[in-house]
Design a protein around this motif. Structure first.
Motif, PDB file in Angstrom:
ATOM      1  N   ASN A 103       0.819  -1.215   0.000  1.00 46.48           N
ATOM      2  CA  ASN A 103       0.000   0.000   0.000  1.00 46.48           C
ATOM      3  C   ASN A 103       0.853   1.266   0.000  1.00 46.48           C
ATOM      4  OD1 ASN A 103      -2.541  -1.110  -0.190  1.00 46.48           O
ATOM      5  ND2 ASN A 103      -2.904  -1.103   2.010  1.00 46.48           N
ATOM      6  N   THR A 104       2.080   1.200   0.471  1.00 44.81           N
ATOM      7  CA  THR A 104       2.944   2.385   0.453  1.00 44.81           C
ATOM      8  C   THR A 104       3.395   2.723  -0.966  1.00 44.81           C
ATOM      9  OG1 THR A 104       5.006   1.162   0.815  1.00 44.81           O
ATOM     10  CG2 THR A 104       3.796   1.898   2.787  1.00 44.81           C
ATOM     11  N   TRP A 105       3.267   1.783  -1.887  1.00 46.24           N
ATOM     12  CA  TRP A 105       3.703   1.994  -3.257  1.00 46.24           C
ATOM     13  C   TRP A 105       2.629   2.623  -4.134  1.00 46.24           C
ATOM     14  CZ3 TRP A 105       5.536  -3.728  -3.938  1.00 46.24           C
ATOM     15  CH2 TRP A 105       6.614  -3.968  -3.100  1.00 46.24           C
ATOM     16  N   VAL A 106       1.385   2.663  -3.659  1.00 47.46           N
ATOM     17  CA  VAL A 106       0.272   3.147  -4.482  1.00 47.46           C
ATOM     18  C   VAL A 106      -0.441   4.301  -3.786  1.00 47.46           C
ATOM     19  CG1 VAL A 106      -0.092   0.901  -5.592  1.00 47.46           C
ATOM     20  CG2 VAL A 106      -1.355   1.479  -3.524  1.00 47.46           C
ATOM     21  N   SER A 107      -1.277   5.002  -4.540  1.00 51.15           N
ATOM     22  CA  SER A 107      -2.047   6.095  -3.943  1.00 51.15           C
ATOM     23  C   SER A 107      -3.122   5.533  -3.019  1.00 51.15           C
ATOM     24  CB  SER A 107      -2.711   6.926  -5.040  1.00 51.15           C
ATOM     25  OG  SER A 107      -3.752   6.185  -5.644  1.00 51.15           O
ATOM     26  N   GLU A 156      -9.224  -3.007   3.253  1.00 49.87           N
ATOM     27  CA  GLU A 156      -9.734  -4.180   3.950  1.00 49.87           C
ATOM     28  C   GLU A 156      -9.385  -5.408   3.134  1.00 49.87           C
ATOM     29  OE1 GLU A 156     -11.273  -4.299   6.905  1.00 49.87           O
ATOM     30  OE2 GLU A 156     -11.326  -2.120   7.120  1.00 49.87           O
ATOM     31  N   CYS A 157      -8.998  -6.466   3.808  1.00 43.84           N
ATOM     32  CA  CYS A 157      -8.755  -7.715   3.104  1.00 43.84           C
ATOM     33  C   CYS A 157      -9.258  -8.858   3.965  1.00 43.84           C
ATOM     34  CB  CYS A 157      -7.284  -7.892   2.740  1.00 43.84           C
ATOM     35  SG  CYS A 157      -6.195  -8.047   4.147  1.00 43.84           S
ATOM     36  N   LEU A 182     -17.354  -6.816   4.212  1.00 42.98           N
ATOM     37  CA  LEU A 182     -16.256  -5.915   3.862  1.00 42.98           C
ATOM     38  C   LEU A 182     -16.755  -4.511   3.568  1.00 42.98           C
ATOM     39  CD1 LEU A 182     -13.999  -8.110   1.571  1.00 42.98           C
ATOM     40  CD2 LEU A 182     -13.391  -7.164   3.790  1.00 42.98           C
ATOM     41  N   TYR A 183     -17.986  -4.413   3.077  1.00 43.07           N
ATOM     42  CA  TYR A 183     -18.540  -3.121   2.708  1.00 43.07           C
ATOM     43  C   TYR A 183     -19.494  -2.547   3.754  1.00 43.07           C
ATOM     44  CZ  TYR A 183     -16.335  -3.768  -1.755  1.00 43.07           C
ATOM     45  OH  TYR A 183     -15.389  -3.941  -2.734  1.00 43.07           O
ATOM     46  N   SER A 225     -14.065  -5.007  13.109  1.00 47.55           N
ATOM     47  CA  SER A 225     -13.906  -6.254  13.850  1.00 47.55           C
ATOM     48  C   SER A 225     -13.724  -7.430  12.909  1.00 47.55           C
ATOM     49  CB  SER A 225     -15.107  -6.495  14.759  1.00 47.55           C
ATOM     50  OG  SER A 225     -16.275  -6.653  13.991  1.00 47.55           O
ATOM     51  N   PHE A 226     -14.364  -7.391  11.755  1.00 48.13           N
ATOM     52  CA  PHE A 226     -14.281  -8.470  10.773  1.00 48.13           C
ATOM     53  C   PHE A 226     -12.853  -8.642  10.263  1.00 48.13           C
ATOM     54  CE2 PHE A 226     -14.786  -9.799   6.269  1.00 48.13           C
ATOM     55  CZ  PHE A 226     -15.371 -11.027   6.497  1.00 48.13           C
ATOM     56  N   ALA A 227     -12.148  -7.560  10.050  1.00 48.29           N
ATOM     57  CA  ALA A 227     -10.795  -7.630   9.499  1.00 48.29           C
ATOM     58  C   ALA A 227      -9.836  -8.334  10.449  1.00 48.29           C
ATOM     59  CB  ALA A 227     -10.281  -6.224   9.187  1.00 48.29           C
ATOM     60  N   ARG A 228     -10.157  -8.346  11.736  1.00 48.92           N
ATOM     61  CA  ARG A 228      -9.270  -8.992  12.701  1.00 48.92           C
ATOM     62  C   ARG A 228      -9.563 -10.479  12.873  1.00 48.92           C
ATOM     63  NH1 ARG A 228     -10.050  -3.917  15.094  1.00 48.92           N
ATOM     64  NH2 ARG A 228     -11.776  -4.628  16.348  1.00 48.92           N
ATOM     65  N   GLU A 229     -10.651 -10.976  12.294  1.00 51.29           N
ATOM     66  CA  GLU A 229     -10.987 -12.385  12.405  1.00 51.29           C
ATOM     67  C   GLU A 229     -10.207 -13.168  11.356  1.00 51.29           C
ATOM     68  OE1 GLU A 229     -15.152 -13.007  11.967  1.00 51.29           O
ATOM     69  OE2 GLU A 229     -15.633 -11.311  13.255  1.00 51.29           O
ATOM     70  N   PRO A 230      -9.261 -13.997  11.765  1.00 44.87           N
ATOM     71  CA  PRO A 230      -8.448 -14.708  10.765  1.00 44.87           C
ATOM     72  C   PRO A 230      -9.163 -15.908  10.158  1.00 44.87           C
ATOM     73  CG  PRO A 230      -7.711 -15.249  12.961  1.00 44.87           C
ATOM     74  CD  PRO A 230      -8.788 -14.209  13.104  1.00 44.87           C
TER      75      PRO A 230
END
Length: 78
Positions: free
Chosen positions: A13-17, A24-25, A61-62, A69-74
């Motif tokens: 993400n540091t390489w793109v705008s 979120e992933c 995600l949306y 909280s969802f992003a932290r659930e592996p």
């Protein structure tokens, strides 16, 4: 493993705008293969099949309130 992937996403993400960045992933359980119906024989993504199979995950995600909280659930735990 989830933390390592999150670090890699943050680094990229540091390489793109900001507009191009991944905010979120989600790591999904299972494999994307032609046998599962999520890829074509030439390994192209079958978007409609993926959206149908993971509709709840995509919706979360949306959803702003649930996304934090969802992003932290592996690994697809619900």
């Amino acid at each position: 493993m989830y933390r390592a992937i999150q670090r890699a996403v943050s680094r990229v993400n540091t390489w793109v705008s900001r507009a191009e960045s991944n905010r979120e992933c989600r790591l999904l359980p299972g494999e994307f293969t032609p046998d599962t119906g999520l890829l074509t024989p030439s390994l192209k993504l079958r978007r409609s099949a993926v959206l149908a199979a993971y509709a709840q995950d995509v919706e979360r995600l949306y959803t702003p309130r649930a996304a934090a909280s969802f992003a932290r659930e592996p690994f697809g735990r619900r």
